[in-house]
Scaffold this motif. Sequence first.
Motif, mmCIF file in Angstrom:
data_model
loop_
_atom_site.group_PDB
_atom_site.id
_atom_site.type_symbol
_atom_site.label_atom_id
_atom_site.label_comp_id
_atom_site.label_asym_id
_atom_site.label_seq_id
_atom_site.Cartn_x
_atom_site.Cartn_y
_atom_site.Cartn_z
ATOM 1 N N ILE A 83 0.861 -1.180 0.000
ATOM 2 C CA ILE A 83 0.000 0.000 0.000
ATOM 3 C C ILE A 83 0.896 1.228 0.000
ATOM 4 O O ILE A 83 1.854 1.308 0.779
ATOM 5 N N ASP A 84 0.597 2.156 -0.905
ATOM 6 C CA ASP A 84 1.369 3.391 -0.971
ATOM 7 C C ASP A 84 0.481 4.482 -1.540
ATOM 8 O O ASP A 84 -0.582 4.204 -2.093
ATOM 9 N N LYS A 85 0.943 5.723 -1.417
ATOM 10 C CA LYS A 85 0.139 6.837 -1.920
ATOM 11 C C LYS A 85 0.296 6.972 -3.421
ATOM 12 O O LYS A 85 1.345 6.649 -3.985
ATOM 13 N N GLU A 86 -0.779 7.420 -4.039
ATOM 14 C CA GLU A 86 -0.788 7.687 -5.473
ATOM 15 C C GLU A 86 -1.481 9.004 -5.735
ATOM 16 O O GLU A 86 -2.347 9.429 -4.984
ATOM 17 N N GLY A 87 -1.094 9.597 -6.843
ATOM 18 C CA GLY A 87 -1.757 10.765 -7.380
ATOM 19 C C GLY A 87 -1.912 10.544 -8.875
ATOM 20 O O GLY A 87 -1.544 9.493 -9.391
ATOM 21 N N CYS A 88 -2.463 11.519 -9.573
ATOM 22 C CA CYS A 88 -2.715 11.350 -10.998
ATOM 23 C C CYS A 88 -2.779 12.711 -11.676
ATOM 24 O O CYS A 88 -3.379 13.648 -11.128
ATOM 25 N N LEU A 89 -2.181 12.801 -12.847
ATOM 26 C CA LEU A 89 -2.224 14.059 -13.599
ATOM 27 C C LEU A 89 -3.656 14.448 -13.967
ATOM 28 O O LEU A 89 -3.939 15.628 -14.157
ATOM 29 N N SER A 90 -4.552 13.472 -14.056
ATOM 30 C CA SER A 90 -5.951 13.757 -14.390
ATOM 31 C C SER A 90 -6.783 14.143 -13.168
ATOM 32 O O SER A 90 -7.945 14.517 -13.306
ATOM 33 N N ILE A 91 -6.182 14.020 -11.975
ATOM 34 C CA ILE A 91 -6.888 14.364 -10.733
ATOM 35 C C ILE A 91 -5.934 15.193 -9.874
ATOM 36 O O ILE A 91 -5.451 14.746 -8.838
ATOM 37 N N PRO A 92 -5.620 16.406 -10.311
ATOM 38 C CA PRO A 92 -4.617 17.207 -9.599
ATOM 39 C C PRO A 92 -5.050 17.573 -8.181
ATOM 40 O O PRO A 92 -6.235 17.804 -7.922
ATOM 41 N N SER A 101 -0.224 -4.728 -6.417
ATOM 42 C CA SER A 101 0.768 -5.805 -6.415
ATOM 43 C C SER A 101 2.153 -5.178 -6.270
ATOM 44 O O SER A 101 2.434 -4.129 -6.848
ATOM 45 N N ALA A 102 3.014 -5.845 -5.493
ATOM 46 C CA ALA A 102 4.360 -5.330 -5.251
ATOM 47 C C ALA A 102 5.266 -5.526 -6.467
ATOM 48 O O ALA A 102 6.204 -4.768 -6.689
ATOM 49 N N LYS A 103 4.985 -6.565 -7.264
ATOM 50 C CA LYS A 103 5.779 -6.845 -8.456
ATOM 51 C C LYS A 103 4.820 -7.325 -9.538
ATOM 52 O O LYS A 103 3.891 -8.082 -9.259
ATOM 53 N N VAL A 104 5.049 -6.880 -10.766
ATOM 54 C CA VAL A 104 4.235 -7.323 -11.900
ATOM 55 C C VAL A 104 5.122 -7.611 -13.098
ATOM 56 O O VAL A 104 6.230 -7.088 -13.208
ATOM 57 N N VAL A 105 4.598 -8.437 -13.978
ATOM 58 C CA VAL A 105 5.203 -8.639 -15.296
ATOM 59 C C VAL A 105 4.153 -8.198 -16.305
ATOM 60 O O VAL A 105 3.021 -8.681 -16.301
ATOM 61 N N VAL A 106 4.556 -7.256 -17.164
ATOM 62 C CA VAL A 106 3.669 -6.698 -18.177
ATOM 63 C C VAL A 106 4.096 -7.220 -19.540
ATOM 64 O O VAL A 106 5.281 -7.202 -19.868
ATOM 65 N N GLN A 107 3.124 -7.684 -20.291
ATOM 66 C CA GLN A 107 3.380 -8.073 -21.679
ATOM 67 C C GLN A 107 2.704 -7.054 -22.579
ATOM 68 O O GLN A 107 1.553 -6.677 -22.335
ATOM 69 N N CYS A 108 3.426 -6.603 -23.606
ATOM 70 C CA CYS A 108 2.879 -5.596 -24.508
ATOM 71 C C CYS A 108 3.643 -5.657 -25.825
ATOM 72 O O CYS A 108 4.551 -6.457 -25.992
ATOM 73 N N TYR A 118 8.040 -6.691 -19.569
ATOM 74 C CA TYR A 118 8.781 -5.869 -18.622
ATOM 75 C C TYR A 118 8.383 -6.288 -17.221
ATOM 76 O O TYR A 118 7.193 -6.394 -16.917
ATOM 77 N N ALA A 119 9.369 -6.515 -16.362
ATOM 78 C CA ALA A 119 9.113 -6.794 -14.955
ATOM 79 C C ALA A 119 9.348 -5.506 -14.182
ATOM 80 O O ALA A 119 10.303 -4.778 -14.447
ATOM 81 N N GLY A 120 8.468 -5.234 -13.262
ATOM 82 C CA GLY A 120 8.633 -4.055 -12.424
ATOM 83 C C GLY A 120 8.270 -4.377 -10.991
ATOM 84 O O GLY A 120 7.378 -5.182 -10.744
ATOM 85 N N GLU A 121 8.988 -3.747 -10.070
ATOM 86 C CA GLU A 121 8.621 -3.898 -8.664
ATOM 87 C C GLU A 121 8.618 -2.539 -8.013
ATOM 88 O O GLU A 121 9.173 -1.570 -8.544
ATOM 89 N N ALA A 125 6.296 -0.982 -10.630
ATOM 90 C CA ALA A 125 5.114 -1.858 -10.692
ATOM 91 C C ALA A 125 3.840 -1.046 -10.476
ATOM 92 O O ALA A 125 2.839 -1.232 -11.177
ATOM 93 N N ARG A 126 3.887 -0.127 -9.533
ATOM 94 C CA ARG A 126 2.729 0.732 -9.239
ATOM 95 C C ARG A 126 2.384 1.585 -10.462
ATOM 96 O O ARG A 126 1.217 1.713 -10.839
ATOM 97 N N ALA A 127 3.394 2.159 -11.104
ATOM 98 C CA ALA A 127 3.152 2.999 -12.286
ATOM 99 C C ALA A 127 2.562 2.178 -13.434
ATOM 100 O O ALA A 127 1.620 2.627 -14.100
ATOM 101 N N PHE A 128 3.096 0.980 -13.666
ATOM 102 C CA PHE A 128 2.531 0.113 -14.705
ATOM 103 C C PHE A 128 1.054 -0.154 -14.430
ATOM 104 O O PHE A 128 0.206 -0.028 -15.322
ATOM 105 N N GLN A 129 0.738 -0.537 -13.205
ATOM 106 C CA GLN A 129 -0.647 -0.873 -12.856
ATOM 107 C C GLN A 129 -1.562 0.337 -12.983
ATOM 108 O O GLN A 129 -2.690 0.227 -13.481
ATOM 109 N N HIS A 130 -1.090 1.490 -12.545
ATOM 110 C CA HIS A 130 -1.877 2.722 -12.605
ATOM 111 C C HIS A 130 -2.230 3.054 -14.057
ATOM 112 O O HIS A 130 -3.383 3.362 -14.371
#
Length: 150
Positions: A83-92, A101-108, A118-121, A125-130
């Motif tokens: 759990i961590d804080k998030e913000g968004c350019l669309s919700i200033p 998830s703490a770690k993800v693997v993205v296929q694209c 791409y693996a991210g942790e 990982a948070r940015a990929f999921q967002h």
Amino acid sequence: MAVYQIVKMGEDILREKAQEVKKITPNILKLLENLTDTLYASQGVGLAAPQIGISKRVAVVDIGDGLFELINPVIIERYGEEIDKEGCLSIPGIQGEVKRSAKVVVQCQDREGNLVQYAGEGFLARAFQHEIDHLDGVLFVDLAPEVYKV
């Protein structure tokens, strides 16, 4: 290329599932460039095509370690939770604590149409999921138990 105005929460396109990219065309390559220019001009870490008003499954992410271009991204593996804080350019001016998830693997696809992973942790990982959530019409405020002004 071009710096676009970022679409703000309340616009319908942010709640729609973005359209799959069926073929990498010059317009898709231009979209990647415009997303990148807009991301850096806005000093964000990620940006999805719906955030500039375009319904395509395309996003860019750069947390400071280099640019990731994501075309038709899908999370194929998830590990752990944090759990961590998030913000968004669309919700200033708004943040919230979001469980991801703490770690993800993205296929694209990459800009040549090759299938890549791409693996991210942690923060990556948070940015990929967002950004992938944006492509499905999901905003971080939908996942945060409470939000607050910053």
